[in-house]
Design an enzyme around this catalytic site. Sequence first.
Site, PDB file in Angstrom:
ATOM      1  CB  CYS A 148      33.168  41.554  48.846  1.00 19.75           C
ATOM      2  SG  CYS A 148      34.696  42.974  49.491  1.00 19.75           S
TER       3      CYS A 148
ATOM      4  CG  HIS B 281      36.690  38.811  46.387  1.00 22.98           C
ATOM      5  ND1 HIS B 281      36.193  39.296  45.629  1.00 22.98           N
ATOM      6  CD2 HIS B 281      37.397  39.498  47.196  1.00 22.98           C
ATOM      7  CE1 HIS B 281      35.842  40.667  45.786  1.00 22.98           C
ATOM      8  NE2 HIS B 281      36.771  40.824  46.643  1.00 22.98           N
TER       9      HIS B 281
ATOM     10  CD  GLU C 201      35.301  36.368  43.651  1.00 19.56           C
ATOM     11  OE1 GLU C 201      34.821  35.608  44.542  1.00 19.56           O
ATOM     12  OE2 GLU C 201      36.563  37.977  43.004  1.00 19.56           O
TER      13      GLU C 201
END
Length: 495
Positions: free
Chosen positions: A383, A467, A469
């Site tokens: 990001c 993202h 994660e």
Amino acid sequence: METPNRRITRLKTTSPKRETIPDSNTFRHRPITKETTNFLKFKSPPPIRHQPLEFLSSIYTKETNKKTMEFALGVATHFPSCSKPQIINSPHVRFLSLKCHSISLSDNSSTGLAERPWKVADARLVLEDGSIWRAKSFGASGTQVGEVVFNTSLTGYQEILTDPSYAGQFVLMTNPHIGNTGVNFDDEESRQCFLAGLVIRSLSISTSNWRCTQTLGDYLAERNIMGIYDVDTRAITRRLRQDGSLIGVLSTDVSKTDEELINASRTWDIVGVDLISGVSCKAPYEWIDKTNSEWDFNFNGRNEETFRVVAYDFGIKQNILRRLASYGCKIEVVPSTWPASETLKMKPDGVLFSNGPGDPSAVPYAVETVKEIIGKVPVFGICMGHQLLGQALGGKTFKMKFGHHGGNHPVRNLRNGSVEISAQNHNYAVDPESLPEGAEVTHVNLNDGSCAGLAFSQLKLMSLQYHPEASPGPHDSDPVFGEFMQLMKQEKQKA
Ligand SMILES: NC(=O)CC[C@H](N)C(=O)O
């Protein structure tokens, strides 16, 4: 909670024709300023005779400013002469106790409705386009300025609240029902809430989850974060989609006029501001925790080998660290201003540039650090980290019209052709046209075609605009952590 005499506040605007909602998110209009008119509608209470879930009593505790309410599940009947509903004698009737939000009854005098025992509108969200949205407050009170963005995630409000990338922004949840699972300490993505405030349609009156330790309202109040509910989030979202992200001021302060608040929204801007320095850690530290085994996933392709990773904290989400640890990394987290020379002295196998809030072109010092590191060790940007890498390669970032915020963004992985449903949170993007030869766009956002991932093989560089994660969000992109391990492994084998 809903009340029979609920006052409905609607906003009427004399806005320009809004016939089409452009899909493109890759350009930005300035908002058009228009005069707005508020008017109130009153609705008479519907007659209630029988209903399956019946409110029985309410106990208000002054010290804690909380209400405990009793409900019965079963059939209850109102008799005109009785102040309390009578429970029909049924084996199906069950009593339960629900924790309810604290409702301040003391601050209604300003509205002239002090005698009403339910919460009335006591807050205003004003936008820089001149619109005024009356709402009910929860969490902290006061006056706060920020950029309003909408998030389309259905779940995960606590991870969103603790994502440091939201610093300086009001997050408006498009999912109308928020707060029902309360909050718990395991789901934190950082040490505090950095966002400007939370805007929701309906605040759940009950919290019901086995992990819940606190209500959303109490959690926000403790962290001094403002929230509003009973506001038309669909109408605001349509406006943001049409006009682009808008600066807003949220206030519970009755002494401030609408004009003052509108002026405040027009004199503040998020563009060009370094928000990273306010969220980054101040000293290096070692990160140890893996993803809790109960929640861990994607065991395929994990290396047994351990890699030493330096993670730059531009506002890092803890799940990035948990995922790296689960893939076998020993991680040293360093502040955003940590010199590249110190990082290289640590001889890491790889460097991670994290997510972070605000304008990536407002942090040239971070771009310089990234420039000094790339080409020397494998790097992975997420990001904000991806945007800094784009700039370090000589590319440009630009502000999108309303950005991507949510857990349901389709991305095409151009290397293998697959589509990943991803978690996203960004208002800026890298312009692929500005990148030098050798840079490869590896992922594309399928909603608007914007650049969602980069690689530069010669420089051992990879990055994603979104993202992997998740937290909250789908795990489709988790294997990218394995690709970072591969990149570090190849480099280690060369040495
Ligand atoms: N999640 C992030 O890192 C956000 C990146 C950047 N602040 C943006 O809004 O585009």
